[in-house]
Scaffold this motif. Structure first.
Motif, short mmCIF file in Angstrom:
data_model
loop_
_atom_site.label_atom_id
_atom_site.label_comp_id
_atom_site.label_asym_id
_atom_site.label_seq_id
_atom_site.Cartn_x
_atom_site.Cartn_y
_atom_site.Cartn_z
N TYR A 268 42.32 4.33 26.34
CA TYR A 268 43.04 5.51 26.94
C TYR A 268 43.64 6.35 25.61
O TYR A 268 43.37 5.94 24.42
N TRP B 235 53.57 10.38 33.75
CA TRP B 235 52.41 9.62 32.97
C TRP B 235 51.71 10.65 31.99
O TRP B 235 51.18 11.59 32.19
N ASN C 126 44.19 10.83 34.56
CA ASN C 126 45.54 10.61 34.13
C ASN C 126 45.83 9.18 34.83
O ASN C 126 45.28 8.72 35.90
N ASP C 127 46.39 8.30 33.93
CA ASP C 127 46.71 6.93 34.44
C ASP C 127 47.53 6.74 35.48
O ASP C 127 47.51 5.59 36.33
N ALA C 128 48.38 7.73 36.13
CA ALA C 128 49.16 7.56 37.35
C ALA C 128 47.93 7.55 38.56
O ALA C 128 48.56 7.07 39.60
N TYR D 76 44.23 2.41 39.17
CA TYR D 76 44.86 1.14 39.59
C TYR D 76 45.13 0.64 38.28
O TYR D 76 44.51 0.44 37.49
N ASN E 203 47.29 1.25 36.32
CA ASN E 203 47.45 2.48 35.29
C ASN E 203 46.59 2.74 34.16
O ASN E 203 46.98 3.01 32.98
N ASN F 7 44.25 -0.48 28.98
CA ASN F 7 45.09 -1.27 28.24
C ASN F 7 44.61 -0.95 26.56
O ASN F 7 45.61 -1.63 25.85
#
Length: 121
Positions: free
Chosen positions: A81, A90, A108-110, A113, A115, A118
């Motif tokens: 990310y 987000w 976009n992480d919003a 699933y 977010n 990692n």
């Protein structure tokens, strides 16, 4: 002689300026982000409709190109990310590969699933 030198200098300035203008528009320049394969986990699109973009920007003239659309439930391989434009609260975006549409890009992480990834790029 002096006018020839000035003409040559002006031509050089125009040539260099023209080359710079052809290399990248502001939107294209901001859309280039490294995206190494660091995560390796899978997830899926949790939004009804998610734009898969060439970069993590979706606002105005700086918006990155939409390279595909992924829909709710489509599997997504997470790479890493990065930060970008804020969407729905987000400002992080994950580089994904979506097999159903055979496309890779930033989502976009919003809209993902868990977010998204990692792992920072």
């Amino acid at each position: 002689m002096r006018s020839r030198i000035l003409s040559a200098a002006a031509a050089l300035v125009l040539a260099v300026t023209g080359l710079v203008a052809l290399t990248a528009t502001p939107a294209q320049a901001g859309c280039s982000h490294a995206h190494p394969f660091l995560d390796g986990t899978g997830g899926y699109v949790s939004a009804t409709d998610a734009a898969v973009r060439s970069g993590p920007h979706h606002l105005g003239s700086g918006a990155c190109t939409v390279v595909g659309r992924a829909y709710n439930g489509y599997a997504a391989q997470y790479y890493c990310y990065t930060s970008g434009d804020t969407y729905n609260g987000w400002s992080t975006w994950t580089w994904v590969y979506v097999p159903a549409i055979n496309r890779s890009g930033w989502v976009n992480d919003a809209l993902l699933y868990g977010n998204g990834s990692n792992y920072p790029c």
